[in-house]
Design a protein around this motif. Structure first.
Motif, PDB file in Angstrom:
ATOM      1  N   GLY A   1      -1.086  -8.149   3.648  1.00  0.00           N
ATOM      2  CA  GLY A   1      -2.136  -7.166   3.939  1.00  0.00           C
ATOM      3  C   GLY A   1      -2.088  -6.112   2.854  1.00  0.00           C
ATOM      4  N   VAL A   2      -3.236  -5.772   2.247  1.00  0.00           N
ATOM      5  CA  VAL A   2      -3.207  -4.859   1.099  1.00  0.00           C
ATOM      6  C   VAL A   2      -4.296  -3.795   1.242  1.00  0.00           C
ATOM      7  N   GLY A   3      -3.959  -2.554   0.845  1.00  0.00           N
ATOM      8  CA  GLY A   3      -4.975  -1.518   0.748  1.00  0.00           C
ATOM      9  C   GLY A   3      -4.693  -0.190   1.392  1.00  0.00           C
ATOM     10  N   PRO A   4      -4.127  -0.137   2.605  1.00  0.00           N
ATOM     11  CA  PRO A   4      -3.967   1.167   3.236  1.00  0.00           C
ATOM     12  C   PRO A   4      -3.195   2.171   2.392  1.00  0.00           C
ATOM     13  N   GLY A   5      -3.824   3.297   2.103  1.00  0.00           N
ATOM     14  CA  GLY A   5      -3.152   4.391   1.414  1.00  0.00           C
ATOM     15  C   GLY A   5      -2.805   4.149  -0.027  1.00  0.00           C
ATOM     16  N   MET A   6      -3.360   3.085  -0.653  1.00  0.00           N
ATOM     17  CA  MET A   6      -2.871   2.726  -1.994  1.00  0.00           C
ATOM     18  C   MET A   6      -3.581   3.470  -3.117  1.00  0.00           C
ATOM     19  N   THR A   7      -4.664   4.195  -2.828  1.00  0.00           N
ATOM     20  CA  THR A   7      -5.555   4.822  -3.816  1.00  0.00           C
ATOM     21  C   THR A   7      -6.238   3.742  -4.660  1.00  0.00           C
ATOM     22  N   THR A   8      -7.191   4.193  -5.512  1.00  0.00           N
ATOM     23  CA  THR A   8      -7.965   3.219  -6.310  1.00  0.00           C
ATOM     24  C   THR A   8      -7.616   3.358  -7.793  1.00  0.00           C
ATOM     25  N   ASN A   9      -6.361   3.706  -8.059  1.00  0.00           N
ATOM     26  CA  ASN A   9      -5.950   3.897  -9.467  1.00  0.00           C
ATOM     27  C   ASN A   9      -5.794   2.546 -10.165  1.00  0.00           C
ATOM     28  N   GLU A  10      -5.415   2.576 -11.441  1.00  0.00           N
ATOM     29  CA  GLU A  10      -5.392   1.325 -12.228  1.00  0.00           C
ATOM     30  C   GLU A  10      -4.318   0.344 -11.709  1.00  0.00           C
ATOM     31  N   GLY A  11      -3.245   0.898 -11.132  1.00  0.00           N
ATOM     32  CA  GLY A  11      -2.223   0.013 -10.555  1.00  0.00           C
ATOM     33  C   GLY A  11      -2.783  -0.761  -9.377  1.00  0.00           C
TER      34      GLY A  11
ATOM     35  N   ASP B   1       7.719   3.302  -5.504  1.00  0.00           N
ATOM     36  CA  ASP B   1       9.116   3.720  -5.359  1.00  0.00           C
ATOM     37  C   ASP B   1       9.294   5.108  -4.727  1.00  0.00           C
ATOM     38  N   PRO B   2       8.504   6.107  -5.110  1.00  0.00           N
ATOM     39  CA  PRO B   2       8.745   7.464  -4.566  1.00  0.00           C
ATOM     40  C   PRO B   2       8.540   7.582  -3.060  1.00  0.00           C
ATOM     41  N   VAL B   3       7.855   6.643  -2.412  1.00  0.00           N
ATOM     42  CA  VAL B   3       7.634   6.781  -0.962  1.00  0.00           C
ATOM     43  C   VAL B   3       8.492   5.808  -0.170  1.00  0.00           C
ATOM     44  N   LEU B   4       9.381   5.085  -0.846  1.00  0.00           N
ATOM     45  CA  LEU B   4      10.141   4.056  -0.116  1.00  0.00           C
ATOM     46  C   LEU B   4      10.931   4.635   1.044  1.00  0.00           C
ATOM     47  N   GLU B   5      11.679   5.707   0.792  1.00  0.00           N
ATOM     48  CA  GLU B   5      12.529   6.256   1.861  1.00  0.00           C
ATOM     49  C   GLU B   5      11.679   6.764   3.037  1.00  0.00           C
ATOM     50  N   THR B   6      10.528   7.335   2.692  1.00  0.00           N
ATOM     51  CA  THR B   6       9.647   7.839   3.771  1.00  0.00           C
ATOM     52  C   THR B   6       9.175   6.690   4.648  1.00  0.00           C
ATOM     53  N   VAL B   7       8.734   5.608   4.008  1.00  0.00           N
ATOM     54  CA  VAL B   7       8.227   4.455   4.773  1.00  0.00           C
ATOM     55  C   VAL B   7       9.363   3.806   5.550  1.00  0.00           C
ATOM     56  N   ALA B   8      10.507   3.626   4.891  1.00  0.00           N
ATOM     57  CA  ALA B   8      11.652   2.977   5.560  1.00  0.00           C
ATOM     58  C   ALA B   8      12.093   3.781   6.780  1.00  0.00           C
TER      59      ALA B   8
ATOM     60  N   GLY C   1       0.834  -1.208   0.000  1.00  0.00           N
ATOM     61  CA  GLY C   1       0.000   0.000   0.000  1.00  0.00           C
ATOM     62  C   GLY C   1       0.856   1.239   0.000  1.00  0.00           C
ATOM     63  N   GLY C   2       0.248   2.340   0.367  1.00  0.00           N
ATOM     64  CA  GLY C   2       0.953   3.616   0.418  1.00  0.00           C
ATOM     65  C   GLY C   2       0.951   4.324  -0.920  1.00  0.00           C
ATOM     66  N   SER C   3       1.162   5.616  -0.839  1.00  0.00           N
ATOM     67  CA  SER C   3       1.259   6.477  -2.027  1.00  0.00           C
ATOM     68  C   SER C   3       1.776   7.823  -1.528  1.00  0.00           C
ATOM     69  N   ARG C   4       2.184   8.680  -2.464  1.00  0.00           N
ATOM     70  CA  ARG C   4       2.655  10.008  -2.017  1.00  0.00           C
ATOM     71  C   ARG C   4       1.492  10.728  -1.339  1.00  0.00           C
TER      72      ARG C   4
ATOM     73  N   ALA D   1      10.674  -1.516  -3.299  1.00  0.00           N
ATOM     74  CA  ALA D   1      10.205  -0.479  -4.225  1.00  0.00           C
ATOM     75  C   ALA D   1       9.431  -1.125  -5.372  1.00  0.00           C
ATOM     76  N   MET D   2       8.245  -0.597  -5.637  1.00  0.00           N
ATOM     77  CA  MET D   2       7.421  -1.116  -6.728  1.00  0.00           C
ATOM     78  C   MET D   2       7.275  -0.055  -7.806  1.00  0.00           C
ATOM     79  N   PRO D   3       7.071  -0.479  -9.052  1.00  0.00           N
ATOM     80  CA  PRO D   3       6.874   0.493 -10.143  1.00  0.00           C
ATOM     81  C   PRO D   3       5.744   1.465  -9.827  1.00  0.00           C
ATOM     82  N   ALA D   4       5.984   2.758 -10.109  1.00  0.00           N
ATOM     83  CA  ALA D   4       5.029   3.790  -9.706  1.00  0.00           C
ATOM     84  C   ALA D   4       4.727   4.736 -10.854  1.00  0.00           C
ATOM     85  N   GLN D   5       3.585   5.399 -10.686  1.00  0.00           N
ATOM     86  CA  GLN D   5       3.196   6.468 -11.624  1.00  0.00           C
ATOM     87  C   GLN D   5       2.471   7.536 -10.799  1.00  0.00           C
TER      88      GLN D   5
END
Ligand SMILES: NC(=O)C1=CN([C@@H]2O[C@H](COP(=O)(O)OP(=O)(O)OC[C@H]3O[C@@H](n4cnc5c(N)ncnc54)[C@H](O)[C@@H]3O)[C@@H](O)[C@H]2O)[C@@H](O)CC1
Ligand SMILES: Nc1ncnc2c1ncn2[C@@H]1O[C@H](COP(=O)(O)OP(=O)(O)O)[C@@H](O)[C@H]1O
Ligand SMILES: [Mg+2]
Length: 294
Positions: free
Chosen positions: A101-111, A57-64, A27-30, A74-78
């Motif tokens: 566990g999947v879903g928190p903060g992931m948005t509902t985009n096509e990815g 990928d863009p939020v990896l450092e924040t989460v880590a 999960g997660g997103s900017r 890191a997963m492919p991002a857009q």
């Protein structure tokens, strides 16, 4: 002790990290890096041996940066969210996990749609679907496909909707608590899954026991101090951790909501009802976790 539904075994000197499971939070997103971080840290504080967070990928450092013990992938991002290309590498990780566990903060985009659809179709690893994963299921009517029905021997599926998410899943308004529970019971029986109907109190309903359709557990812990951002994300990590420790969906959901509510009760009295946050909850969880085995 408030009606604890079941008891975990105590730890033994021969135990090791693998004994307590390897789990993955997705999960997660900017802008919503905190949600998946709360879920991941909650899994560590519930006793998992190894926890990783698969994030755009863009939020990896924040989460880590939230916790040294947490691994990150890191997963492919857009645009700061999972891209459709994320499902392929994620699919390759599934078989190595004891639970996801999947879903928190992931948005509902096509990815997110590609990931949720793929996790619904696999049957080897237990999965908790929460937050935007539930919203993806609702928006794309993924439960209309009989192919996702779980039968004997399939890995557990646990949903953790709050009344707003449950309203999207069932069409029953959040204001009608009894009908929401009845709709959740019907859905759990039809799909062979476990559904946590979050609220005050939280109820768990389960359709996995052929001889006990619609069995329901009413949780005795928790309080309104938990009506604050991120407390549901914490529960996702708790239940994912317990699935990864070998519990069934029914057992992981019941014990998970119980210890989650216990942490909420202890945190609210230590801090205050208004001032308590999910950050306090996830820390208190680490303090009360042994109550699952006492
Ligand atoms: N720090 C973070 O990164 C956070 C990220 N979050 C993420 O934000 C996304 C959206 O989740 P939200 O739950 O915030 O937004 P939602 O729009 O899914 O749910 C909020 C709405 O649901 C309804 N609702 C919820 N509980 C209800 C109840 N008990 N009775 C009646 N109505 C009720 C209300 O209308 C409320 O405004 C999720 O992916 C979630 O994981 C949130 O968990 C908050 C914290
Ligand atoms: N009034 C309340 N009494 C008991 N528990 C509550 C109450 N309000 C919220 N909670 C608990 O807090 C959590 C909120 O989950 P959720 O709305 O998904 O939060 P978020 O998505 O912000 O993490 C749930 O576990 C819910 O049971
Ligand atoms: Mg939530």
């Amino acid at each position: 002790m408030q009606r604890r539904p079941l008891k975990l075994r105590t730890r033994e000197s021969s135990d090791h990290k693998g004994t307590f499971g390897r789990v993955l939070l997705v999960g997660g997103s900017r802008g919503m890096a905190g949600s998946i971080s709360l879920s991941s840290i909650a899994a560590l504080h519930t006793g998992s041996g190894l926890v990783a967070a698969a994030v755009p990928d863009p939020v990896l450092e924040t989460v880590a940066g939230f916790h040294a013990a947490l691994m990150t992938i890191a997963m492919p991002a857009q645009d700061g969210c999972f891209s459709v290309g994320a499902w392929s590498p994620l699919k390759g990780l599934i078989s190595r996990q004891d639970a996801i566990g999947v879903g928190p903060g992931m948005t509902t985009n096509e990815g997110s749609v590609a990931i949720v659809d793929g996790l619904l179709r696999q049957r080897q690893t237990p999965v908790v679907f929460d937050a935007d994963a539930l919203n993806v299921i609702s928006e794309h009517r993924l439960f209309d496909d009989e192919a996702i029905v779980r039968t004997e021997g399939d890995a557990a599926v646990v949903l953790t909707p709050h009344p707003g998410e449950l309203s999207r899943l069932t069409g029953v308004p959040a204001s009608d608590g009894d009908e929401q529970l009845a709709a959740a019971q019907r859905m759990a029986d039809r799909l062979g899954i476990t559904i946590v109907v979050k609220g005050g109190p939280t109820r768990v309903t389960d359709g996995c026991a052929p001889d006990a359709p619609g069995r329901t557990f009413v949780n005795s812990t928790g309080n309104p101090a938990m009506a604050t951002a991120g407390c549901g994300d914490v529960l996702t990590g708790v239940i994912t951790s317990l699935l990864g420790q070998g519990l069934s969906g029914w057992d992981a959901a019941r014990l998970g909501v119980w210890i989650h509510g216990r942490a909420g009760d202890v945190a609210a009295s230590a801090i205050s009802a208004a001032g308590m946050t999910a950050a306090h909850l996830v820390e208190t969880l680490a303090i009360v976790a042994d109550e699952m085995a006492e």
